[in-house]
Motif scaffolding. Structure first.
Motif, mmCIF file in Angstrom:
data_model
loop_
_atom_site.group_PDB
_atom_site.id
_atom_site.type_symbol
_atom_site.label_atom_id
_atom_site.label_comp_id
_atom_site.label_asym_id
_atom_site.label_seq_id
_atom_site.Cartn_x
_atom_site.Cartn_y
_atom_site.Cartn_z
ATOM 1 N N LEU A 168 -19.009 -14.954 24.302
ATOM 2 C CA LEU A 168 -19.699 -14.403 23.132
ATOM 3 C C LEU A 168 -20.426 -15.535 22.426
ATOM 4 C CD1 LEU A 168 -20.301 -12.298 20.890
ATOM 5 C CD2 LEU A 168 -18.082 -12.927 19.885
ATOM 6 N N VAL A 169 -21.730 -15.374 22.221
ATOM 7 C CA VAL A 169 -22.517 -16.355 21.475
ATOM 8 C C VAL A 169 -22.952 -15.731 20.156
ATOM 9 C CG1 VAL A 169 -24.504 -17.901 21.469
ATOM 10 C CG2 VAL A 169 -23.340 -17.394 23.622
ATOM 11 N N ASN A 170 -22.326 -16.159 19.079
ATOM 12 C CA ASN A 170 -22.655 -15.659 17.743
ATOM 13 C C ASN A 170 -23.827 -16.460 17.186
ATOM 14 O OD1 ASN A 170 -20.731 -13.545 17.157
ATOM 15 N ND2 ASN A 170 -19.148 -15.128 17.198
ATOM 16 N N ALA A 201 -13.804 -8.474 17.201
ATOM 17 C CA ALA A 201 -14.001 -7.336 18.100
ATOM 18 C C ALA A 201 -13.936 -7.735 19.570
ATOM 19 C CB ALA A 201 -15.340 -6.662 17.798
ATOM 20 N N PHE A 202 -14.469 -8.920 19.891
ATOM 21 C CA PHE A 202 -14.608 -9.286 21.296
ATOM 22 C C PHE A 202 -13.536 -10.236 21.820
ATOM 23 C CE2 PHE A 202 -18.640 -7.271 20.707
ATOM 24 C CZ PHE A 202 -18.921 -6.731 21.954
ATOM 25 N N ALA A 203 -12.799 -10.903 20.970
ATOM 26 C CA ALA A 203 -11.735 -11.789 21.450
ATOM 27 C C ALA A 203 -10.712 -11.037 22.308
ATOM 28 C CB ALA A 203 -11.060 -12.501 20.282
ATOM 29 N N PRO A 204 -10.263 -9.848 21.900
ATOM 30 C CA PRO A 204 -9.314 -9.134 22.762
ATOM 31 C C PRO A 204 -9.888 -8.796 24.139
ATOM 32 C CG PRO A 204 -9.302 -8.211 20.548
ATOM 33 C CD PRO A 204 -10.472 -9.137 20.623
ATOM 34 N N GLY A 214 -12.222 -17.048 28.334
ATOM 35 C CA GLY A 214 -13.636 -17.405 28.322
ATOM 36 C C GLY A 214 -13.958 -18.255 27.124
ATOM 37 N N ALA A 215 -15.016 -17.893 26.403
ATOM 38 C CA ALA A 215 -15.448 -18.743 25.286
ATOM 39 C C ALA A 215 -16.159 -17.928 24.218
ATOM 40 C CB ALA A 215 -16.380 -19.844 25.791
ATOM 41 N N ILE A 216 -16.045 -18.426 22.991
ATOM 42 C CA ILE A 216 -16.834 -17.936 21.865
ATOM 43 C C ILE A 216 -17.625 -19.121 21.331
ATOM 44 C CG2 ILE A 216 -16.784 -17.020 19.513
ATOM 45 C CD1 ILE A 216 -14.268 -15.474 20.263
ATOM 46 N N VAL A 217 -18.928 -18.947 21.210
ATOM 47 C CA VAL A 217 -19.819 -19.989 20.716
ATOM 48 C C VAL A 217 -20.356 -19.537 19.370
ATOM 49 C CG1 VAL A 217 -21.892 -21.360 21.144
ATOM 50 C CG2 VAL A 217 -20.465 -20.616 23.074
ATOM 51 N N ALA A 244 -6.470 -18.382 26.129
ATOM 52 C CA ALA A 244 -7.431 -18.949 27.092
ATOM 53 C C ALA A 244 -8.877 -18.715 26.667
ATOM 54 C CB ALA A 244 -7.197 -18.401 28.496
ATOM 55 N N ILE A 245 -9.115 -18.742 25.358
ATOM 56 C CA ILE A 245 -10.479 -18.603 24.830
ATOM 57 C C ILE A 245 -10.853 -19.875 24.095
ATOM 58 C CG2 ILE A 245 -12.024 -17.306 23.311
ATOM 59 C CD1 ILE A 245 -10.204 -14.889 23.664
ATOM 60 N N ARG A 246 -11.865 -20.547 24.583
ATOM 61 C CA ARG A 246 -12.388 -21.737 23.916
ATOM 62 C C ARG A 246 -13.306 -21.304 22.772
ATOM 63 N NH1 ARG A 246 -15.754 -24.763 28.077
ATOM 64 N NH2 ARG A 246 -16.034 -26.212 26.338
#
Length: 241
Positions: free
Chosen positions: A75-77, A113-116, A124-127, A166-168
Motif C-alpha cells: 500500500l502506497v499512501n 483497512a489494508f493492513a489486515p 508486505g509493505a506500507i509506504v 510481517a508488514i514493513r
C-alpha cells in the motif's frame, strides 16, 4: 522484497508523484491499482496498471476498495493536499482540517483497512509519503507541515505494531517535487520519477525512512541546530513584513 510478485495500491495516482510511483512499480513487474477520486488516468496507461476509484477521506469508499482489492501486498499512501497557510495567519481552520483529513486521517484509515489484508496475503509493505517539512516546518505552510509531521509520527507507531505481522512500514520524506502542487514555488525540485526510483530501492532493500535527493542533507542540517532553523524562518518573515 521482490516487487515483481507484488500487488500494489497507490493512492493519488492520477498524476504527479502517485502516477510516477504506479508506473515505476508496474515497470518492475508488479500489478498496480492506481487509485484516484475520479477512477480515471489521463493519457496512455502502462501495462499492469488498473485504474480504481477511491477517496481516502470517505469511509465507505475505503471499505469498498478493501472489499474489492483483496490481493494487495503493498500500500502506497500518496494522496495528499497542500492548501498553504500559517497556523495563525490562515484565514480559518478549514484548510488545516482539510489537510489533516486527507494527509493524516486518510493515511491512517487506509493503513487500518489494508493492513489486515496485507497480513493475510503473507505480509508486505506500507509506504507513507510524508515530507521533509515533517521535520523542518515552513511557517507559510505550517498547517501542511503539521499534517505531514502527523504522518511521520503515525508511521513510527505503525512500524512497531505491524512488524509482528510481517508488514514493513516505510516513510518517504522528500523536499520539493516537480508537480502541480509546487508549480508556484521557485525552489530547487526533484522529479517524481527520481522519488519513485528511491521508493522502489527502499522496498527492495531494508529502508525504513527514505530521503530523496537533498532531503537527507536538509534533515541533518535541521537536527544539527533546530533553533537556528526556527530563527532563520522568523527572520525571513520579519523581513517580509
Amino acid at each position: 522484497m521482490d516487487i515483481q510478485y507484488s500487488t500494489a495500491l497507490v493512492t493519488g495516482a492520477n498524476r504527479g508523484l502517485g502516477r510516477a510511483i504506479a508506473e515505476a512499480l508496474a515497470a518492475a513487474g508488479a500489478k498496480v491499482y492506481a487509485a484516484s477520486r475520479s477512477g480515471t488516468l489521463a493519457g496512455p496507461v502502462a501495462g499492469g496498471i488498473v485504474p480504481v476509484t477511491l477517496d481516502v477521506t470517505d469511509a465507505a469508499s475505503i471499505e469498498a476498495a478493501a472489499d474489492a482489492l483483496g490481493d494487495v501486498t503493498v500500500l502506497v499512501n500518496n494522496a495528499g493536499v497542500a492548501l498553504s497557510g500559517g497556523p495563525i495567519s490562515a484565514p480559518s481552520l478549514d484548510r488545516a482540517r482539510a489537510e489533516m483529513e486527507t494527509n493524516y486521517f486518510g493515511t491512517l484509515a487506509m493503513a487500518r483497512a489494508f493492513a489486515p489484508l496485507i497480513a493475510a496475503n503473507g505480509g508486505g509493505a506500507i509506504v507513507n509519503v510524508a515530507s521533509i517539512v515533517s521535520h523542518a516546518p515552513i511557517p507559510q505552510a505550517g498547517t501542511y507541515s503539521a499534517s505531514k509531521a502527523a504522518v511521520l509520527s503515525a508511521s513510527l507507531s505503525m512500524r512497531a505494531e505491524l512488524a509482528p505481522r510481517a508488514i514493513r512500514v516505510l516513510t518517504v520524506l522528500p523536499g520539493f517535487i516537480e508537480t502541480d502542487m509546487t508549480a508556484n514555488n521557485d525552489v530547487p525540485k526533484i522529479s517524481p520519477e527520481a522519488v519513485a526510483a528511491d521508493i522502489l530501492a527502499g522496498l527492495r532493500g531494508n529502508a525504513e525512512e527514505i530521503y530523496p535527493g537533498v532531503a537527507a542533507d536538509l534533515a541533518r542540517a535541521f537536527y544539527a541546530d533546530p533553533k537556528a532553523h526556527e530563527r532563520a524562518l522568523a527572520g525571513r518573515l520579519e523581513a517580509a513584513e
